[in-house]
Design a protein around this motif. Structure first.
Motif, short mmCIF file in Angstrom:
data_model
loop_
_atom_site.label_atom_id
_atom_site.label_comp_id
_atom_site.label_asym_id
_atom_site.label_seq_id
_atom_site.Cartn_x
_atom_site.Cartn_y
_atom_site.Cartn_z
N ILE A 98 1.19 -1.18 -0.14
CA ILE A 98 -0.31 -0.27 0.00
C ILE A 98 0.99 1.60 -0.17
CG2 ILE A 98 -2.04 1.37 1.43
CD1 ILE A 98 -2.58 -1.40 2.96
N ALA A 99 0.96 2.00 -0.91
CA ALA A 99 1.29 3.53 -0.92
C ALA A 99 0.93 4.79 -0.24
CB ALA A 99 1.83 3.27 -2.36
N LEU A 100 1.91 4.61 0.56
CA LEU A 100 1.31 6.21 1.70
C LEU A 100 1.79 7.36 1.16
CD1 LEU A 100 2.44 4.94 4.80
CD2 LEU A 100 0.30 4.76 3.95
N ALA A 101 2.51 7.71 0.81
CA ALA A 101 3.46 8.77 -0.69
C ALA A 101 4.79 7.91 -0.72
CB ALA A 101 3.76 9.51 0.59
N SER A 140 3.95 9.58 -6.61
CA SER A 140 2.19 9.83 -7.90
C SER A 140 1.64 9.97 -6.64
CB SER A 140 2.40 8.46 -8.58
OG SER A 140 1.84 7.56 -7.63
N THR A 141 1.95 9.33 -5.38
CA THR A 141 0.80 8.89 -4.15
C THR A 141 0.96 9.94 -3.23
OG1 THR A 141 0.23 7.24 -5.51
CG2 THR A 141 -0.29 7.16 -2.93
N ASN A 142 0.20 10.75 -2.65
CA ASN A 142 -0.28 11.49 -0.67
C ASN A 142 -0.97 11.21 -0.01
OD1 ASN A 142 0.89 12.57 1.18
ND2 ASN A 142 2.32 13.04 0.92
N ILE A 143 -1.19 10.51 0.20
CA ILE A 143 -2.34 10.13 1.09
C ILE A 143 -3.16 10.98 2.26
CG2 ILE A 143 -3.10 7.50 1.47
CD1 ILE A 143 -2.47 7.16 4.34
N TRP A 144 -1.81 11.87 2.36
CA TRP A 144 -2.32 13.58 3.53
C TRP A 144 -2.68 14.09 2.24
CZ3 TRP A 144 1.40 9.84 4.67
CH2 TRP A 144 1.19 8.53 6.03
N THR A 145 -2.03 14.50 1.37
CA THR A 145 -2.66 15.38 0.03
C THR A 145 -3.01 15.07 -0.75
OG1 THR A 145 -0.30 15.19 -1.40
CG2 THR A 145 -0.06 16.70 0.64
N GLY A 146 -3.71 13.70 -1.15
CA GLY A 146 -4.13 13.61 -2.32
C GLY A 146 -3.20 14.17 -4.13
N GLN A 147 -1.95 14.17 -3.66
CA GLN A 147 -1.85 14.74 -4.75
C GLN A 147 0.13 13.94 -4.45
OE1 GLN A 147 -0.67 18.80 -5.41
NE2 GLN A 147 -2.94 19.14 -6.26
N GLY A 148 0.89 13.62 -5.64
CA GLY A 148 2.19 12.67 -5.46
C GLY A 148 3.22 13.56 -4.35
N GLY A 149 4.11 12.76 -3.98
CA GLY A 149 5.11 13.81 -2.99
C GLY A 149 5.89 13.10 -2.02
N SER A 150 6.28 13.54 -1.37
CA SER A 150 7.16 12.68 -0.07
C SER A 150 6.54 13.27 1.05
CB SER A 150 8.86 12.90 0.01
OG SER A 150 8.88 13.85 -0.37
N ILE A 151 6.48 12.97 2.04
CA ILE A 151 6.23 13.63 3.26
C ILE A 151 7.87 14.63 4.12
CG2 ILE A 151 5.83 13.43 5.78
CD1 ILE A 151 5.26 9.94 5.03
N VAL A 187 16.17 9.93 -4.75
CA VAL A 187 15.56 8.82 -5.34
C VAL A 187 13.67 10.03 -6.10
CG1 VAL A 187 14.35 7.06 -5.27
CG2 VAL A 187 16.49 7.19 -3.92
N LYS A 188 13.90 10.14 -6.18
CA LYS A 188 13.27 11.41 -6.73
C LYS A 188 11.43 10.82 -7.36
CE LYS A 188 16.35 15.60 -7.68
NZ LYS A 188 15.14 15.80 -5.81
N ASN A 189 12.23 10.06 -8.37
CA ASN A 189 10.92 9.32 -8.97
C ASN A 189 10.32 7.82 -8.44
OD1 ASN A 189 10.64 11.52 -11.21
ND2 ASN A 189 12.07 10.38 -12.05
N PHE A 190 10.53 7.63 -7.23
CA PHE A 190 10.56 5.63 -6.82
C PHE A 190 9.10 6.18 -6.44
CE2 PHE A 190 9.13 3.87 -2.54
CZ PHE A 190 10.55 2.47 -3.07
N LEU A 191 8.53 4.44 -6.89
CA LEU A 191 6.88 4.22 -6.76
C LEU A 191 7.35 3.21 -5.89
CD1 LEU A 191 5.48 4.35 -10.91
CD2 LEU A 191 5.20 5.94 -8.91
N CYS A 192 5.96 2.70 -4.53
CA CYS A 192 6.12 1.96 -4.23
C CYS A 192 5.73 0.95 -4.75
CB CYS A 192 4.80 2.37 -2.40
SG CYS A 192 5.52 3.42 -1.68
N VAL A 193 4.36 1.30 -5.29
CA VAL A 193 3.92 -0.29 -6.24
C VAL A 193 4.72 0.23 -7.64
CG1 VAL A 193 1.64 -1.37 -6.46
CG2 VAL A 193 1.94 -0.49 -4.43
N PRO A 194 5.24 -0.58 -8.25
CA PRO A 194 5.53 -0.22 -9.66
C PRO A 194 4.86 -0.88 -10.27
CG PRO A 194 7.29 -1.70 -8.37
CD PRO A 194 5.82 -1.12 -7.65
N PRO A 195 3.96 0.54 -11.39
CA PRO A 195 3.18 -0.10 -12.19
C PRO A 195 3.68 -1.47 -12.88
CG PRO A 195 4.57 1.28 -13.45
CD PRO A 195 5.61 1.69 -12.03
#
Length: 324
Positions: free
Chosen positions: A30-33, A36-47, A128-136
């Motif tokens: 499950i990707a938290l941030a 492409s994903t950030n569950i707190w802001t709704g837009q991709g980006g780190s904490i 690691v600017k373009n990191f994805l927790c769940v690769p496509p």
């Protein structure tokens, strides 16, 4: 969560079980941030560094339910007296907005156990600017080239563009163009066509005799469909009426297609898209009454034109003449 471990009406579920759907030994991510994903802001980006974020979790062996509680702005350990968020400091409900119903479980569940590991992984966003927790998910792909050949040696006049070609995996039909490479998900396909009747199809190349072909990742398969035009077919039937003493039978008459004798019940193959003449020789003492059947001419001699593979049956009726 906002830190009070209560499911409130401005908070959303980011993932929900049942965990049992994973199967024994199964896992999920499950990707938290990430980029492409950030569950707190709704837009991709780190904490951002130095910022504390909360998530809540609830486990239920049975049927889980949710009833959100009105947000009061309180945080765990800092809630004002009299708050109603069920955070253990005061008030109700004590379930924090989560219910668990085990009524559907049998007594055997009392001796069972279920364990799960929860692991958190963090990456340094700066490096690691373009990191994805769940690769496509990249589905394996291959290529199919379907080539259509049309043979018109029996009067057919259709061309390759008159046929609609497709490949079908049993769930989805993918249109393809003759001679053009099509990229498709890896799998087994049936090569098929629509649009024109009156042709007999045979398969070749990498397709089997039924038009099936299996494509694996990175592979190109070549299939050939050859369509040969079918000859048209005329069947003639003689009907004889003997109501004035006549004794002739069907075989007594000479019916013809393009001058060739066709016995009653017999057939003749002819070319399509051309004129063909149905006739019969005069027979003493009998008169022509009618010729009937779909696609048959209205009288004799009569001319018919056929589509590829078309078949017609014509019944020619003769009646014996009344005596003079």
């Amino acid at each position: 969560d906002d830190g009070d471990n209560v499911f409130e009406n401005n908070e959303k579920v980011i993932s929900k079980g049942p965990i049992g759907a994973l199967g024994v030994g199964g896992s999920t991510t499950i990707a938290l941030a990430d980029s492409s994903t950030n569950i707190w802001t709704g837009q991709g980006g780190s904490i951002p560094g130095g910022v504390t974020q909360y998530i809540g979790k609830a486990w239920c062996f049975g049927t889980i339910g949710t009833t959100t509680i009105v947000q009061d702005g309180g945080d765990l350990g800092r809630s004002p007296a009299g708050n109603n968020n069920g955070d253990g400091l005061s008030g109700t409900p004590e379930d924090g907005g989560i219910t668990c119903n085990g009524e559907a479980l049998g007594n055997e569940s009392q001796t069972d156990s279920l364990t799960a590991d929860v692991t958190f992984t963090a990456m340094q966003a700066r490096n690691v600017k373009n990191f994805l927790c769940v690769p496509p998910v990249v589905r394996p792909e291959g290529k199919i080239v379907v080539t259509k050949i049309v043979v018109n040696n029996d009067g057919g006049n259709n061309v390759v563009s008159d046929f609609n070609l497709l490949v079908d995996d049993g769930l989805v039909s993918i249109p393809v163009v003759s001679g053009v490479t099509s990229t498709v998900p890896a799998g087994t396909y049936s090569v098929a066509e629509t649009g024109v009747s009156g042709y007999e199809a045979t398969f070749g190349g990498d397709c089997d005799v039924d038009g099936n072909v299996t494509v694996v990742n990175g592979q190109t398969k070549y299939c050939i469909i050859t369509n040969d035009d079918l000859r048209a077919n005329i069947t003639l039937i003689k009907n004889v009426i003997n109501n004035n003493g006549g004794t002739a039978v069907g075989t007594s008459f000479k019916m013809r297609v393009d001058g060739t004798l066709v016995p009653t019940g017999g057939s003749k193959l002819v070319t399509s898209n051309a004129n063909h003449t149905i006739s019969e020789d005069a027979f003493s003492g009998y008169s022509f009454v009618s010729i009937t059947g779909a696609g048959c001419p209205a009288t004799l001699p009569g001319i018919v034109v056929f589509n590829e593979g078309q078949a017609i049956t014509c019944t020619i009726t003769n009646d014996d003449n009344a005596p003079i």
